[in-house]
Design an enzyme around this catalytic site. Sequence first.
Site, PDB file in Angstrom:
ATOM      1  N   ILE A 166       0.798  -1.249   0.220  1.00  0.00           N
ATOM      2  CA  ILE A 166       0.098  -0.148  -0.038  1.00  0.00           C
ATOM      3  C   ILE A 166       0.693   1.105  -0.080  1.00  0.00           C
ATOM      4  O   ILE A 166       1.624   1.541   0.995  1.00  0.00           O
ATOM      5  CB  ILE A 166      -0.824  -0.132   1.119  1.00  0.00           C
ATOM      6  CG1 ILE A 166      -1.664  -1.239   1.368  1.00  0.00           C
ATOM      7  CG2 ILE A 166      -2.040   1.213   1.304  1.00  0.00           C
ATOM      8  CD1 ILE A 166      -2.629  -1.851   0.191  1.00  0.00           C
ATOM      9  N   GLN A 290      27.441   1.096 -35.617  1.00  0.00           N
ATOM     10  CA  GLN A 290      26.142   0.425 -36.072  1.00  0.00           C
ATOM     11  C   GLN A 290      25.351  -0.276 -34.869  1.00  0.00           C
ATOM     12  O   GLN A 290      24.267   0.108 -34.717  1.00  0.00           O
ATOM     13  CB  GLN A 290      26.050  -0.478 -37.199  1.00  0.00           C
ATOM     14  CG  GLN A 290      24.828  -0.686 -38.085  1.00  0.00           C
ATOM     15  CD  GLN A 290      24.921  -1.552 -39.144  1.00  0.00           C
ATOM     16  OE1 GLN A 290      25.506  -2.582 -39.205  1.00  0.00           O
ATOM     17  NE2 GLN A 290      24.346  -1.146 -40.252  1.00  0.00           N
ATOM     18  N   ILE A 348      24.522  -0.038 -23.443  1.00  0.00           N
ATOM     19  CA  ILE A 348      25.298   0.843 -23.998  1.00  0.00           C
ATOM     20  C   ILE A 348      26.399   1.588 -23.245  1.00  0.00           C
ATOM     21  O   ILE A 348      27.375   2.044 -23.482  1.00  0.00           O
ATOM     22  CB  ILE A 348      24.291   2.197 -24.649  1.00  0.00           C
ATOM     23  CG1 ILE A 348      23.343   1.594 -26.053  1.00  0.00           C
ATOM     24  CG2 ILE A 348      24.820   3.358 -25.033  1.00  0.00           C
ATOM     25  CD1 ILE A 348      22.120   2.399 -26.255  1.00  0.00           C
ATOM     26  N   GLU A 374      -0.372  -1.990 -10.509  1.00  0.00           N
ATOM     27  CA  GLU A 374      -1.643  -1.684 -11.360  1.00  0.00           C
ATOM     28  C   GLU A 374      -2.257  -2.825 -12.453  1.00  0.00           C
ATOM     29  O   GLU A 374      -2.790  -2.442 -13.253  1.00  0.00           O
ATOM     30  CB  GLU A 374      -1.721  -0.371 -12.232  1.00  0.00           C
ATOM     31  CG  GLU A 374      -1.249   0.673 -11.269  1.00  0.00           C
ATOM     32  CD  GLU A 374      -2.479   1.162 -10.251  1.00  0.00           C
ATOM     33  OE1 GLU A 374      -3.488   0.571 -10.508  1.00  0.00           O
ATOM     34  OE2 GLU A 374      -2.271   2.087  -9.409  1.00  0.00           O
ATOM     35  N   GLU A 378       0.533  -9.443 -18.079  1.00  0.00           N
ATOM     36  CA  GLU A 378      -0.173 -10.521 -18.613  1.00  0.00           C
ATOM     37  C   GLU A 378      -1.570 -10.294 -18.556  1.00  0.00           C
ATOM     38  O   GLU A 378      -2.328 -10.664 -19.656  1.00  0.00           O
ATOM     39  CB  GLU A 378       0.277 -11.683 -17.708  1.00  0.00           C
ATOM     40  CG  GLU A 378       1.533 -12.283 -18.079  1.00  0.00           C
ATOM     41  CD  GLU A 378       2.666 -11.385 -17.469  1.00  0.00           C
ATOM     42  OE1 GLU A 378       3.935 -11.158 -17.968  1.00  0.00           O
ATOM     43  OE2 GLU A 378       2.307 -10.469 -16.444  1.00  0.00           O
TER      44      GLU A 378
END
Length: 394
Positions: A166, A290, A348, A374, A378
């Site tokens: 909570i 790249q 990165i 929330e 799934e």
Amino acid sequence: MATIDVEKTETAEEAKANEVLILDMLDRFLRTEVKPYVHALEAADEYPHEIVEKMKDMGLFGCLIAQEYGGLGLSTSTYAKIVDRISAVWMSVSGIINSHLIMAMTVQRNGTAEQKSTYLPRMATGELRGGIGLTEPDCGTDLQAIRTVARREGDEYVVNGSKTWITNSLHGNVLALLVKTDPKAEPRHKGMTLLLVEKGPGFEVSRKLEKLGYKGIDTCELTFTDFRVPVSQVIGGEEGRGLKQILGGLELGRINVAARGVGLAQAALDESVSYSQQRKTFGKPICEHQAIALKLGEMATRVQAARLLTEAAAVAYDRGERCDMEAGMAKYFATEAALENSIEAMRIHGAYGYSKEFNVERLYRDAPLLCIGEGTNEMQRIIIAKNLIARNPV
């Protein structure tokens, strides 16, 4: 600290100009009052008391509450942008206003006239601050399985049970608490009621939960032992409507979590774009390799797609439409984007991304919560599919 002052607007152009002013003020606040302190507060898992006080002064605790009750009366679309920007700096701060506003908007949409006039002005200022008490140790997604019971005795309910995970329950002082007023009701949701409760004897914060990320904000377990609540605190004044009332609030919650995902994904992208231009290997910045360029391109696309989905859900909510499908899509995609971008940002940055000296490490720890909170992702996909079928019958 400046206070956001919103006048009623009559045109789309005025509303847009007003939004720009609000977001500019918010950006200055985040840059000067939040960003310099995030690292230390997060590392200590310390509640940001001073930041909260300044947010109260700005009116952020009332940003969605109607102006007639002392709030700013902002649109959900503008609110989502606020959450996006806050989360790009420190996601935990957005959680402090999100749970509070789900509670406040549940009162605004469903409360009696007396409940609205009594509580909303104090919620708008942040004098009353809190969240929603739904989840229990053996009950998360299946809210109809809650075991916290409110037994009526005269003009009071006697509440016994427990809640967990909570938000705003340690430093807050009021909750929208979901209980069973008729545990034997069939179907089960007809026996569920939402109570607006303030702390008192029998309401105990059992412990603060230690978390991987999302630090600084209070997330706790609660125990209710013969906790007495006046019957007048039933939101809307009628038993048996609690589940329906709170499910409407969760649409707003999912838009908020989607906006948090956008902000976190944007932060991971910003950190990566900056670092990739400074870090050099084989005689050139790594952004020119790249492999890194492909990652940046994917990350930027995820952010933009997540932002557009979140905006679409917020606009639908503002129109008063049923938008659990749109909110579910936004929540699912934006939070997955946050998770993927946080991982790519760490890759990165290489070893530096694994260091607590860099923001990327915090983003990597914060992101997984978004895919769970929330309603799990799934569950969001199941909601999307059910709505898709319902809206397209053969």
